[in-house]
Write a protein that holds these residues in place. Structure first.
Motif, PDB file in Angstrom:
ATOM      1  N   THR A  74       0.982  -0.955  -0.101  1.00  0.00           N
ATOM      2  CA  THR A  74      -0.326  -0.027   0.174  1.00  0.00           C
ATOM      3  C   THR A  74       0.987   1.176  -0.440  1.00  0.00           C
ATOM      4  O   THR A  74       2.437   1.097   0.725  1.00  0.00           O
ATOM      5  CB  THR A  74      -0.741   0.012   1.397  1.00  0.00           C
ATOM      6  OG1 THR A  74      -0.237   0.187   2.172  1.00  0.00           O
ATOM      7  CG2 THR A  74      -1.629  -1.379   0.888  1.00  0.00           C
ATOM      8  N   GLU A  75       0.157   2.220  -0.098  1.00  0.00           N
ATOM      9  CA  GLU A  75       0.462   3.509  -0.576  1.00  0.00           C
ATOM     10  C   GLU A  75       1.695   4.006   0.517  1.00  0.00           C
ATOM     11  O   GLU A  75       0.801   3.644   1.781  1.00  0.00           O
ATOM     12  CB  GLU A  75      -0.254   4.890  -1.025  1.00  0.00           C
ATOM     13  CG  GLU A  75       0.480   6.009  -0.734  1.00  0.00           C
ATOM     14  CD  GLU A  75      -0.474   7.081  -0.794  1.00  0.00           C
ATOM     15  OE1 GLU A  75      -0.057   8.057  -1.574  1.00  0.00           O
ATOM     16  OE2 GLU A  75      -1.245   6.529  -1.413  1.00  0.00           O
ATOM     17  N   GLY A  76       3.118   4.427   0.930  1.00  0.00           N
ATOM     18  CA  GLY A  76       3.441   4.762   2.404  1.00  0.00           C
ATOM     19  C   GLY A  76       4.228   3.783   2.528  1.00  0.00           C
ATOM     20  O   GLY A  76       5.212   4.031   3.746  1.00  0.00           O
ATOM     21  N   GLU A  77       4.253   2.375   1.795  1.00  0.00           N
ATOM     22  CA  GLU A  77       5.279   0.739   2.630  1.00  0.00           C
ATOM     23  C   GLU A  77       6.415   1.081   1.690  1.00  0.00           C
ATOM     24  O   GLU A  77       6.585   1.748   1.352  1.00  0.00           O
ATOM     25  CB  GLU A  77       4.174   0.243   2.409  1.00  0.00           C
ATOM     26  CG  GLU A  77       3.334  -0.289   3.562  1.00  0.00           C
ATOM     27  CD  GLU A  77       2.697  -1.128   3.967  1.00  0.00           C
ATOM     28  OE1 GLU A  77       2.274  -1.645   4.233  1.00  0.00           O
ATOM     29  OE2 GLU A  77       1.365  -2.285   2.302  1.00  0.00           O
ATOM     30  N   THR A  78       7.139   0.683   2.226  1.00  0.00           N
ATOM     31  CA  THR A  78       8.297   0.087   2.138  1.00  0.00           C
ATOM     32  C   THR A  78       8.337  -0.983   0.801  1.00  0.00           C
ATOM     33  O   THR A  78       8.144  -2.307   1.907  1.00  0.00           O
ATOM     34  CB  THR A  78       9.277   0.485   3.168  1.00  0.00           C
ATOM     35  OG1 THR A  78       9.790   1.906   3.544  1.00  0.00           O
ATOM     36  CG2 THR A  78      10.979   0.153   2.528  1.00  0.00           C
ATOM     37  N   LEU A  79       9.049  -1.090   0.231  1.00  0.00           N
ATOM     38  CA  LEU A  79       8.870  -2.197  -0.230  1.00  0.00           C
ATOM     39  C   LEU A  79      11.076  -2.729  -1.331  1.00  0.00           C
ATOM     40  O   LEU A  79      11.048  -1.795  -1.423  1.00  0.00           O
ATOM     41  CB  LEU A  79       9.293  -2.864  -2.443  1.00  0.00           C
ATOM     42  CG  LEU A  79       8.409  -3.428  -3.145  1.00  0.00           C
ATOM     43  CD1 LEU A  79       8.210  -4.568  -2.351  1.00  0.00           C
ATOM     44  CD2 LEU A  79       8.180  -2.685  -4.345  1.00  0.00           C
ATOM     45  N   LEU A  80      11.164  -3.541  -0.450  1.00  0.00           N
ATOM     46  CA  LEU A  80      12.595  -4.206  -0.908  1.00  0.00           C
ATOM     47  C   LEU A  80      12.490  -5.390  -1.853  1.00  0.00           C
ATOM     48  O   LEU A  80      11.626  -6.264  -1.747  1.00  0.00           O
ATOM     49  CB  LEU A  80      13.267  -4.703   0.499  1.00  0.00           C
ATOM     50  CG  LEU A  80      14.155  -5.548   0.057  1.00  0.00           C
ATOM     51  CD1 LEU A  80      15.763  -4.773  -0.255  1.00  0.00           C
ATOM     52  CD2 LEU A  80      14.505  -5.961   1.785  1.00  0.00           C
ATOM     53  N   VAL A  81      13.288  -4.875  -2.856  1.00  0.00           N
ATOM     54  CA  VAL A  81      12.963  -6.053  -3.848  1.00  0.00           C
ATOM     55  C   VAL A  81      15.101  -6.348  -3.901  1.00  0.00           C
ATOM     56  O   VAL A  81      15.483  -5.728  -4.430  1.00  0.00           O
ATOM     57  CB  VAL A  81      12.606  -5.150  -5.347  1.00  0.00           C
ATOM     58  CG1 VAL A  81      12.531  -6.788  -6.390  1.00  0.00           C
ATOM     59  CG2 VAL A  81      11.389  -4.505  -5.375  1.00  0.00           C
ATOM     60  N   HIS A  82      15.293  -7.813  -4.143  1.00  0.00           N
ATOM     61  CA  HIS A  82      16.203  -8.350  -4.169  1.00  0.00           C
ATOM     62  C   HIS A  82      15.937  -9.193  -6.053  1.00  0.00           C
ATOM     63  O   HIS A  82      14.592  -9.202  -6.093  1.00  0.00           O
ATOM     64  CB  HIS A  82      16.535  -9.588  -3.017  1.00  0.00           C
ATOM     65  CG  HIS A  82      16.805  -9.309  -2.339  1.00  0.00           C
ATOM     66  ND1 HIS A  82      17.407  -8.758  -1.045  1.00  0.00           N
ATOM     67  CD2 HIS A  82      15.967 -10.349  -1.259  1.00  0.00           C
ATOM     68  CE1 HIS A  82      17.352  -8.677  -0.106  1.00  0.00           C
ATOM     69  NE2 HIS A  82      16.474  -9.178   0.403  1.00  0.00           N
ATOM     70  N   GLY A  83      17.630  -8.421  -6.309  1.00  0.00           N
ATOM     71  CA  GLY A  83      17.848  -8.291  -8.125  1.00  0.00           C
ATOM     72  C   GLY A  83      17.436  -7.196  -8.105  1.00  0.00           C
ATOM     73  O   GLY A  83      16.244  -7.365  -9.760  1.00  0.00           O
ATOM     74  N   GLN A 140      14.260  -1.431   6.313  1.00  0.00           N
ATOM     75  CA  GLN A 140      13.084  -2.517   6.859  1.00  0.00           C
ATOM     76  C   GLN A 140      12.170  -1.603   5.997  1.00  0.00           C
ATOM     77  O   GLN A 140      11.888  -1.007   5.843  1.00  0.00           O
ATOM     78  CB  GLN A 140      12.918  -1.932   8.388  1.00  0.00           C
ATOM     79  CG  GLN A 140      13.886  -1.857   9.287  1.00  0.00           C
ATOM     80  CD  GLN A 140      13.835  -3.388  10.096  1.00  0.00           C
ATOM     81  OE1 GLN A 140      13.341  -3.935  10.958  1.00  0.00           O
ATOM     82  NE2 GLN A 140      15.511  -3.410   9.501  1.00  0.00           N
ATOM     83  N   ALA A 141      11.705  -3.255   5.910  1.00  0.00           N
ATOM     84  CA  ALA A 141      10.232  -2.731   3.986  1.00  0.00           C
ATOM     85  C   ALA A 141       9.009  -3.829   5.393  1.00  0.00           C
ATOM     86  O   ALA A 141       9.461  -4.945   6.097  1.00  0.00           O
ATOM     87  CB  ALA A 141      10.897  -4.365   3.847  1.00  0.00           C
ATOM     88  N   ASP A 142       8.199  -2.763   4.420  1.00  0.00           N
ATOM     89  CA  ASP A 142       6.946  -4.113   4.865  1.00  0.00           C
ATOM     90  C   ASP A 142       6.556  -4.824   3.996  1.00  0.00           C
ATOM     91  O   ASP A 142       6.379  -5.652   4.406  1.00  0.00           O
ATOM     92  CB  ASP A 142       5.708  -2.794   4.784  1.00  0.00           C
ATOM     93  CG  ASP A 142       6.253  -1.605   5.938  1.00  0.00           C
ATOM     94  OD1 ASP A 142       5.541  -1.958   6.559  1.00  0.00           O
ATOM     95  OD2 ASP A 142       6.902  -0.606   5.324  1.00  0.00           O
ATOM     96  N   VAL A 143       6.948  -5.300   2.377  1.00  0.00           N
ATOM     97  CA  VAL A 143       7.107  -6.668   2.020  1.00  0.00           C
ATOM     98  C   VAL A 143       8.130  -6.657   1.178  1.00  0.00           C
ATOM     99  O   VAL A 143       8.840  -5.620   0.463  1.00  0.00           O
ATOM    100  CB  VAL A 143       6.152  -6.047   0.541  1.00  0.00           C
ATOM    101  CG1 VAL A 143       5.946  -6.495  -0.590  1.00  0.00           C
ATOM    102  CG2 VAL A 143       4.303  -5.754   1.034  1.00  0.00           C
ATOM    103  N   ILE A 144       8.911  -8.097   0.993  1.00  0.00           N
ATOM    104  CA  ILE A 144      10.386  -7.617   0.472  1.00  0.00           C
ATOM    105  C   ILE A 144      10.319  -8.674  -0.325  1.00  0.00           C
ATOM    106  O   ILE A 144       9.096  -9.503  -0.354  1.00  0.00           O
ATOM    107  CB  ILE A 144      11.232  -8.611   1.153  1.00  0.00           C
ATOM    108  CG1 ILE A 144      11.645  -8.104   2.589  1.00  0.00           C
ATOM    109  CG2 ILE A 144      12.222  -8.414   0.946  1.00  0.00           C
ATOM    110  CD1 ILE A 144      12.463  -8.646   3.743  1.00  0.00           C
ATOM    111  N   LEU A 145      10.332  -8.306  -1.557  1.00  0.00           N
ATOM    112  CA  LEU A 145      10.369  -9.736  -3.151  1.00  0.00           C
ATOM    113  C   LEU A 145      11.410 -10.530  -2.390  1.00  0.00           C
ATOM    114  O   LEU A 145      12.563 -10.104  -3.682  1.00  0.00           O
ATOM    115  CB  LEU A 145       9.925  -9.249  -4.359  1.00  0.00           C
ATOM    116  CG  LEU A 145       9.726  -9.863  -6.036  1.00  0.00           C
ATOM    117  CD1 LEU A 145       8.161 -10.534  -5.433  1.00  0.00           C
ATOM    118  CD2 LEU A 145       8.869  -9.022  -7.093  1.00  0.00           C
ATOM    119  N   ASP A 146      11.488 -11.992  -2.348  1.00  0.00           N
ATOM    120  CA  ASP A 146      13.214 -12.894  -2.867  1.00  0.00           C
ATOM    121  C   ASP A 146      13.222 -13.400  -3.639  1.00  0.00           C
ATOM    122  O   ASP A 146      12.616 -14.577  -3.865  1.00  0.00           O
ATOM    123  CB  ASP A 146      12.985 -12.765  -1.539  1.00  0.00           C
ATOM    124  CG  ASP A 146      14.231 -13.961  -1.411  1.00  0.00           C
ATOM    125  OD1 ASP A 146      15.313 -13.172  -1.471  1.00  0.00           O
ATOM    126  OD2 ASP A 146      14.314 -14.693  -0.934  1.00  0.00           O
TER     127      ASP A 146
END
Length: 320
Positions: A138-147, A201-207
């Motif tokens: 959602t808007e305002g969250e932190t997304l961490l994407v590996h690769g 520090q992430a709310d969603v991580i795509l790994d």
């Protein structure tokens, strides 16, 4: 027709551009004359014998394509011969013709040429199904994407930003870090020199790493965070600290797009057309294509992806 065949599991040299029988569209299917396809890491795994297609699916490699409708099967009313489309496939993209369920076809976004469109189905459906549908970024969250420099990574950066997230990525060189920042990432870390779990520090991580990053990903999650694992480049087995998840009210899931039923893929495709295509047409999201090669150079394309220097997608022209 001609298609890429694999003589035996092995290196790029086991692939050959040869004649094979034409596919025939069954009920609810559409026959596509392929203009282009794209290379995915799953293709390399299948070539090596580690990622077989779902039962009943062609053993020809290729998880996406673009082209024109050549024929329609019984019960198909949405598509007609001559329509320009791109498609999410369970296999068969490395060929002049491929049959696919009608639900898995998409119109070409306005402003995107037919060849470039081949780079869109797999990344758009993977990112949407995992980041937006499963993890509910959602808007305002932190997304961490590996690769971050991969096809999926470059698309995820743009989707995250388009939906108001703060996007962090990991990448394997200073150049790829710069490219990710240029694409819109707020934070880009060189995983060879920096420890992401100490910096983000992430709310969603795509790994895409799997076992190797599991503990570190859990450490990097915010309270209520969601870790979505879509790859196993770092191994298949690791210890999971349940206590750390409980303390954060966080969750971990692992998903594969290829093996989902047609109905589920169709729902994802419809979401992508309704939500992502308008962003592409508005110029807020763009396909990132590293290079376009003829299908006869598929071996070179596999080597390039394996060597790790590709930013975005490699596209293979077939009939364009």
């Amino acid at each position: 027709m001609r298609a890429i065949t694999v003589s035996e599991p092995g290196g790029p040299e086991v692939m050959a551009w040869t004649r094979v029988p034409d596919p025939t569209p069954g009920p609810g299917e559409v026959l596509v004359r392929v203009a282009a396809t794209a290379v995915n890491r799953a293709d390399l795994l299948q070539r090596k014998g580690f990622y077989p297609p779902p039962p009943g699916t062609t053993d020809t490699i290729g998880l996406e394509c673009s082209g024109t409708v050549a024929a329609v099967g019984a019960g198909v009313s949405k598509w007609t011969v001559g329509d320009e489309v791109c498609a999410l496939l369970a296999g068969g993209g490395y060929a002049e013709l491929v049959s696919a369920p009608a639900e898995q076809l998409m119109p070409i976004p306005e402003g995107i040429d037919l060849v470039t469109a081949a780079a869109l189905p797999e990344v758009s459906c993977t990112v949407w199904s995992n980041v937006m549908r499963a993890a509910r970024l959602t808007e305002g969250e932190t997304l961490l994407v590996h690769g971050g420099g991969s096809g999926i990574g470059t698309h995820a950066i743009q989707i995250g930003k388009a939906f108001g997230a703060r996007v962090a990525v990991t990448a394997g060189s200073a150049e790829r870090v710069r490219q990710c920042l240029d694409l819109g990432a707020d934070i880009a870390l060189n995983y060879r020199a920096e420890e992401f779990e100490k910096l983000v520090q992430a709310d969603v991580i795509l790994d895409n790493m799997g076992a190797k990053y599991l503990a570190r990903n859990v450490t990097a999650l915010n309270r209520g965070g969601r870790l979505v694992i879509i790859g196993m480049q770092g191994g298949v087995s690791a210890d999971l600290n349940i206590g750390a998840l409980l303390a954060k009210n966080a969750w971990v899931t692992a998903t594969s797009l290829r093996y989902r039923p047609v109905e589920e893929k169709g729902a994802i495709v419809a979401d992508v057309v309704g939500n992502v295509w308008p962003l592409i047409e508005a110029g807020k999201v763009r396909p990132v294509v590293h290079e376009v090669l003829p299908i006869e150079r598929v071996g070179d394309a596999h080597r390039m992806l394996d060597e790790g220097g590709v930013f975005g997608k490699l596209v293979l022209t077939v009939g364009a």
